[in-house]
Design a protein around this motif. Structure first.
Motif, PDB file in Angstrom:
ATOM      1  N   GLY A 186      21.779   4.940 -26.216  1.00  2.00           N
ATOM      2  CA  GLY A 186      22.717   4.646 -25.141  1.00  2.00           C
ATOM      3  C   GLY A 186      24.145   4.781 -25.626  1.00  2.00           C
ATOM      4  O   GLY A 186      24.411   4.925 -26.824  1.00  2.00           O
ATOM      5  N   ILE A 187      25.073   4.727 -24.687  1.00  2.00           N
ATOM      6  CA  ILE A 187      26.490   4.836 -25.022  1.00  2.00           C
ATOM      7  C   ILE A 187      27.267   3.700 -24.372  1.00  2.00           C
ATOM      8  O   ILE A 187      26.846   3.126 -23.374  1.00  2.00           O
ATOM      9  N   ASP A 188      28.395   3.387 -24.960  1.00  2.00           N
ATOM     10  CA  ASP A 188      29.313   2.409 -24.401  1.00  2.00           C
ATOM     11  C   ASP A 188      29.898   2.986 -23.114  1.00  2.00           C
ATOM     12  O   ASP A 188      30.345   4.138 -23.095  1.00  2.00           O
ATOM     13  N   GLU A 189      29.895   2.205 -22.044  1.00  2.00           N
ATOM     14  CA  GLU A 189      30.337   2.729 -20.749  1.00  2.00           C
ATOM     15  C   GLU A 189      31.842   2.963 -20.654  1.00  2.00           C
ATOM     16  O   GLU A 189      32.303   3.614 -19.727  1.00  2.00           O
ATOM     17  N   LYS A 190      32.608   2.464 -21.612  1.00  2.00           N
ATOM     18  CA  LYS A 190      34.058   2.693 -21.591  1.00  2.00           C
ATOM     19  C   LYS A 190      34.480   3.784 -22.568  1.00  2.00           C
ATOM     20  O   LYS A 190      35.305   4.620 -22.237  1.00  2.00           O
ATOM     21  N   THR A 191      33.906   3.776 -23.770  1.00  2.00           N
ATOM     22  CA  THR A 191      34.330   4.737 -24.794  1.00  2.00           C
ATOM     23  C   THR A 191      33.416   5.958 -24.873  1.00  2.00           C
ATOM     24  O   THR A 191      33.780   6.958 -25.477  1.00  2.00           O
ATOM     25  N   PHE A 192      32.225   5.851 -24.316  1.00  2.00           N
ATOM     26  CA  PHE A 192      31.203   6.900 -24.368  1.00  2.00           C
ATOM     27  C   PHE A 192      30.726   7.190 -25.794  1.00  2.00           C
ATOM     28  O   PHE A 192      30.178   8.251 -26.063  1.00  2.00           O
TER      29      PHE A 192
END
Length: 166
Positions: free
Chosen positions: A103-109
């Motif tokens: 998964g990825i951070d929704e703000k920094t990707f």
């Protein structure tokens, strides 16, 4: 100049590997949880589901059903009890085919150690079996599951069960 390029490449490789090692650990941890859930439903003599240690104390499960675009929140105790209630009512759940992805951070990707999973499962009641698919994103905090977001066709599963039972 070659030495500088070499060290830059090594630095990039090491930083990527570290971010993926959290994902790898978390994916294995989640796979263990799935095995525990499947074992619980297979073992007719197991009355309590031993999964509390997989979740943080303030764990929240988010589900999205028709008519509620903001979703429902279920907290840890209620979520774990729902497995017990299913089994007591005669249901069996088997989570089968799963595809795990980082998964990825929704703000920094950026990769953040979270896990995404596409899965196929079977919900059974007596001789009736309903196959369905779902998607989850799983966040971790200090090595435990802190939140899960799930999208699955609960209404479709319910409709198929009602059609067979009636």
């Amino acid at each position: 100049m070659r030495i500088i390029i070499f060290f830059l490449l090594v630095s990039v490789f090491i930083s990527c590997k570290e971010k993926h090692s959290n994902y790898n650990q978390n994916a294995l941890f989640f796979q263990e949880l799935v095995s525990e859930i499947n074992a619980y439903f297979l073992n007719s003599e197991m009355y309590n589901i031993p999964i509390s240690q997989y979740y943080t104390d303030d764990f929240v499960f988010h589900s999205y059903v028709a008519g509620n675009k903001k979703g429902n929140e279920t907290h840890k105790k209620e979520y774990i009890n729902s497995f017990k209630e299913m089994k007591t009512a005669g249901f069996s759940l088997n989570i089968g085919h799963s595809i795990y992805l980082p998964g990825i951070d929704e703000k920094t990707f950026d990769f953040d150690g979270s896990v995404r999973v596409y899965y196929g499962a079977t919900l059974s009641l007596d001789s009736v079996e309903v196959d369905f698919s779902g998607y989850q994103t799983i966040n971790f905090l200090d090595g435990k599951i802190s939140e899960v977001w799930e999208w699955a066709d609960y209404g479709g599963v319910n409709n198929q069960l009602v059609d067979f039972i009636d």
